[in-house]
Scaffold this active site. Structure first.
Site, PDB file in Angstrom:
ATOM      1  N   HIS A  67     -66.328  -8.153 -22.152  1.00 19.23           N
ATOM      2  CA  HIS A  67     -65.554  -7.455 -21.107  1.00 19.23           C
ATOM      3  C   HIS A  67     -66.374  -7.354 -19.827  1.00 19.23           C
ATOM      4  CE1 HIS A  67     -62.331  -4.556 -20.022  1.00 19.23           C
ATOM      5  NE2 HIS A  67     -63.278  -3.883 -19.396  1.00 19.23           N
ATOM      6  N   MET A 101     -65.776  -4.432  -9.932  1.00 17.77           N
ATOM      7  CA  MET A 101     -65.410  -3.295  -9.075  1.00 17.77           C
ATOM      8  C   MET A 101     -65.762  -3.609  -7.625  1.00 17.77           C
ATOM      9  SD  MET A 101     -66.821  -0.214 -11.474  1.00 17.77           S
ATOM     10  CE  MET A 101     -66.551  -0.255 -13.249  1.00 17.77           C
ATOM     11  N   SER A 140     -68.372  -4.157 -23.195  1.00 14.92           N
ATOM     12  CA  SER A 140     -68.415  -4.181 -21.728  1.00 14.92           C
ATOM     13  C   SER A 140     -69.863  -4.317 -21.268  1.00 14.92           C
ATOM     14  CB  SER A 140     -67.843  -2.869 -21.160  1.00 14.92           C
ATOM     15  OG  SER A 140     -68.273  -2.710 -19.811  1.00 14.92           O
ATOM     16  N   MET A 191     -61.047  -4.197 -11.204  1.00 16.09           N
ATOM     17  CA  MET A 191     -60.787  -2.899 -10.584  1.00 16.09           C
ATOM     18  C   MET A 191     -61.009  -3.085  -9.088  1.00 16.09           C
ATOM     19  SD  MET A 191     -62.617  -0.647 -13.523  1.00 16.09           S
ATOM     20  CE  MET A 191     -63.515  -2.067 -14.124  1.00 16.09           C
ATOM     21  N   GLY A 222     -69.928   5.287 -19.520  1.00 18.19           N
ATOM     22  CA  GLY A 222     -70.563   6.520 -19.994  1.00 18.19           C
ATOM     23  C   GLY A 222     -69.769   7.796 -19.804  1.00 18.19           C
ATOM     24  N   ASP A 253     -66.490  -5.846 -16.108  1.00 23.11           N
ATOM     25  CA  ASP A 253     -65.889  -4.835 -15.217  1.00 23.11           C
ATOM     26  C   ASP A 253     -66.206  -5.143 -13.764  1.00 23.11           C
ATOM     27  OD1 ASP A 253     -66.532  -2.548 -17.793  1.00 23.11           O
ATOM     28  OD2 ASP A 253     -64.556  -2.934 -16.937  1.00 23.11           O
ATOM     29  N   GLY A 305     -64.211   3.170 -12.978  1.00 24.76           N
ATOM     30  CA  GLY A 305     -65.289   3.179 -11.973  1.00 24.76           C
ATOM     31  C   GLY A 305     -66.669   3.265 -12.582  1.00 24.76           C
ATOM     32  N   PHE A 306     -66.795   3.919 -13.744  1.00 29.61           N
ATOM     33  CA  PHE A 306     -68.140   4.092 -14.298  1.00 29.61           C
ATOM     34  C   PHE A 306     -68.118   4.071 -15.827  1.00 29.61           C
ATOM     35  CE2 PHE A 306     -70.162   5.021 -10.327  1.00 29.61           C
ATOM     36  CZ  PHE A 306     -69.131   5.560  -9.553  1.00 29.61           C
ATOM     37  N   SER A 361     -71.178   1.916 -23.145  1.00 29.42           N
ATOM     38  CA  SER A 361     -72.390   2.737 -23.368  1.00 29.42           C
ATOM     39  C   SER A 361     -72.637   3.008 -24.851  1.00 29.42           C
ATOM     40  CB  SER A 361     -72.271   4.067 -22.607  1.00 29.42           C
ATOM     41  OG  SER A 361     -71.007   4.632 -22.839  1.00 29.42           O
ATOM     42  N   MET A 405     -56.525   2.806 -19.706  1.00 27.09           N
ATOM     43  CA  MET A 405     -57.812   3.426 -19.371  1.00 27.09           C
ATOM     44  C   MET A 405     -57.865   4.819 -19.995  1.00 27.09           C
ATOM     45  SD  MET A 405     -59.397   1.177 -17.698  1.00 27.09           S
ATOM     46  CE  MET A 405     -60.804   2.220 -17.328  1.00 27.09           C
ATOM     47  N   HIS A 431     -61.829  -7.579 -16.206  1.00 29.23           N
ATOM     48  CA  HIS A 431     -61.072  -6.388 -15.802  1.00 29.23           C
ATOM     49  C   HIS A 431     -61.307  -6.162 -14.318  1.00 29.23           C
ATOM     50  CE1 HIS A 431     -60.674  -1.714 -16.328  1.00 29.23           C
ATOM     51  NE2 HIS A 431     -59.719  -2.225 -15.581  1.00 29.23           N
ATOM     52  N   ASP A 456     -59.810   1.202 -23.078  1.00 33.72           N
ATOM     53  CA  ASP A 456     -61.054   1.001 -22.333  1.00 33.72           C
ATOM     54  C   ASP A 456     -61.591   2.319 -21.779  1.00 33.72           C
ATOM     55  OD1 ASP A 456     -61.804  -1.109 -19.435  1.00 33.72           O
ATOM     56  OD2 ASP A 456     -63.060   0.067 -20.768  1.00 33.72           O
TER      57      ASP A 456
HETATM   58  C1  DX5 Z   1     -64.763   1.791 -16.553  1.00 32.18           C
HETATM   59  C2  DX5 Z   1     -64.721   0.429 -17.216  1.00 32.18           C
HETATM   60  C3  DX5 Z   1     -64.960   0.501 -18.701  1.00 32.18           C
HETATM   61  C4  DX5 Z   1     -66.260   1.170 -19.032  1.00 32.18           C
HETATM   62  C5  DX5 Z   1     -66.483   1.153 -20.531  1.00 32.18           C
HETATM   63  O1  DX5 Z   1     -64.217   1.694 -15.254  1.00 32.18           O
HETATM   64  O2  DX5 Z   1     -63.462  -0.183 -17.048  1.00 32.18           O
HETATM   65  O3  DX5 Z   1     -64.945  -0.833 -19.235  1.00 32.18           O
HETATM   66  O4  DX5 Z   1     -67.301   0.490 -18.416  1.00 32.18           O
HETATM   67  O5  DX5 Z   1     -67.726   1.765 -20.712  1.00 32.18           O
HETATM   68  P1  DX5 Z   1     -67.859   3.009 -21.692  1.00 32.18           P
HETATM   69  O6  DX5 Z   1     -67.545   2.429 -23.044  1.00 32.18           O
HETATM   70  O7  DX5 Z   1     -69.283   3.416 -21.514  1.00 32.18           O
HETATM   71  O8  DX5 Z   1     -66.867   4.033 -21.233  1.00 32.18           O
HETATM   72 ZN    ZN Z   2     -63.140  -2.151 -18.191  1.00 30.67          ZN
END
Ligand code: DX5
Ligand code: ZN
Length: 218
Positions: free
Chosen positions: A33, A37, A8, A68, A145, A35, A142-143, A198, A137, A66, A175
Site C-alpha cells: 500500500h 499525499m 502501508s 490522497m 499511527g 500512501d 494524512g498520517f 504502524s 478510512m 492510495h 485503512d
Molecule cells: C493514512 C493512510 C493509512 C495509514 C495506515 O492517511 O491512508 O494507509 O498510513 O497506517 P496505520 O496502519 O499506522 O494507521
Molecule cells: Zn492508505
C-alpha cells in the site's frame, strides 16, 4: 474467503524504501500500500509517481496506490506509468468521478474510491457498478499511527450488505489503525482487505510481522 493484507510503507523510512519493499516482498502478503499525499487534500506530503516507479523493480506484488491528492486527473498518467496496479482516489475531491474511473479502467488498472470517516457510504452508490475496490478510512487521512475509529464499523457492515444484496463485485479495503483486534472487527463486519502500517513497522521484523498478520486472517 481469503483476507488480503496490504502493508502501508508509510511506516517505513523513505531513506531506504527499497529495503522496506524488499522486506514486504519476502512475505506472503499480496499487496503493498502506497500512501500518496499532496499536502493539499491532506495536511501531509509524502511522495509522487517517481518514488513508486523507483521501487517497482523490487517487487511483483500488487501496488495498491492510495491517492490522497487533489487534481488526480492531471497526474493520473504518471501513476499509471509508475507501475500502479490499483489506483484509489478520494470521493471528496472536486473532479468528475465517472471520468476518472473510465480513465483508470482504460489503462487496464483496477480502480478504487476511498471515503473519509465523515463521508456517508451511500455517496458511493452511483459508482459501485464501475469500480473494483472501496477504501473505508478508519482514521482521518494524512498520517499513520492514529487510533482506529470504531464508529466506522457500522459503515463497513451497511456497505457489505448493500454489495451482497446487489451482487456487486467490489472489494472492501479498510485503512487506518489496524491491528489483530481491529482487523478482526473489520473482517467480521465484511471487509476483505486490510491495510496495516504502524502495527507492522513497530514490530522487530517486518517480513515476519506481515506473515503473522496474514496467517492470523487466513
Ligand atoms: C493514512 C493512510 C493509512 C495509514 C495506515 O492517511 O491512508 O494507509 O498510513 O497506517 P496505520 O496502519 O499506522 O494507521
Ligand atoms: Zn492508505
Amino acid at each position: 474467503m481469503n483476507i488480503t493484507i496490504s502493508p502501508s510503507i508509510l511506516g517505513g523510512s523513505f531513506a531506504n524504501m527499497q529495503d522496506t519493499v524488499k522486506l514486504i516482498d519476502q512475505s506472503k502478503v499480496e499487496y503493498i500500500h502506497f500512501d500518496v499525499m499532496d499536502g493539499d487534500f491532506v495536511p501531509n506530503l509524502t511522495f509522487g509517481p517517481q518514488f513508486i516507479s523507483n521501487v517497482r523493480q523490487y517487487s511483483k506484488k500488487i501496488f495498491d496506490v492510495h491517492l490522497m491528492i487533489n487534481r488526480v486527473g492531471k497526474f493520473l498518467d504518471d501513476y499509471v506509468k509508475a507501475g500502479s496496479d490499483i489506483i484509489t482516489f478520494h470521493l471528496e475531491i472536486d473532479e468528475n468521478i465517472k471520468e476518472l474511473i473510465s480513465k483508470i479502467k482504460t489503462n487496464n488498472i483496477k480502480c478504487g474510491i476511498a471515503i473519509k470517516p465523515a463521508t456517508p457510504w451511500e455517496d458511493l452508490k452511483p459508482y459501485l457498478n464501475d469500480i473494483d475496490q472501496i477504501i473505508i478510512m478508519t482514521v482521518e487521512p494524512g498520517f499513520g499511527g492514529q487510533k482506529f475509529m470504531e464508529d466506522q464499523l457500522l459503515k463497513i457492515e451497511q456497505l457489505k450488505n448493500y454489495i451482497s444484496q446487489n451482487q456487486l463485485h467490489v472489494d472492501l479495503e479498510v485503512d487506518g489503525g489496524i491491528n489483530y483486534e481491529k482487523g478482526k472487527k473489520c473482517v467480521d463486519a465484511g471487509a476483505n482487505i486490510l491495510v496495516a502500517g504502524s502495527f507492522l513497522f513497530k514490530q522487530e521484523n517486518l517480513t515476519q510481522a506481515s506473515n503473522q498478520l496474514y496467517d492470523f486472517f487466513n
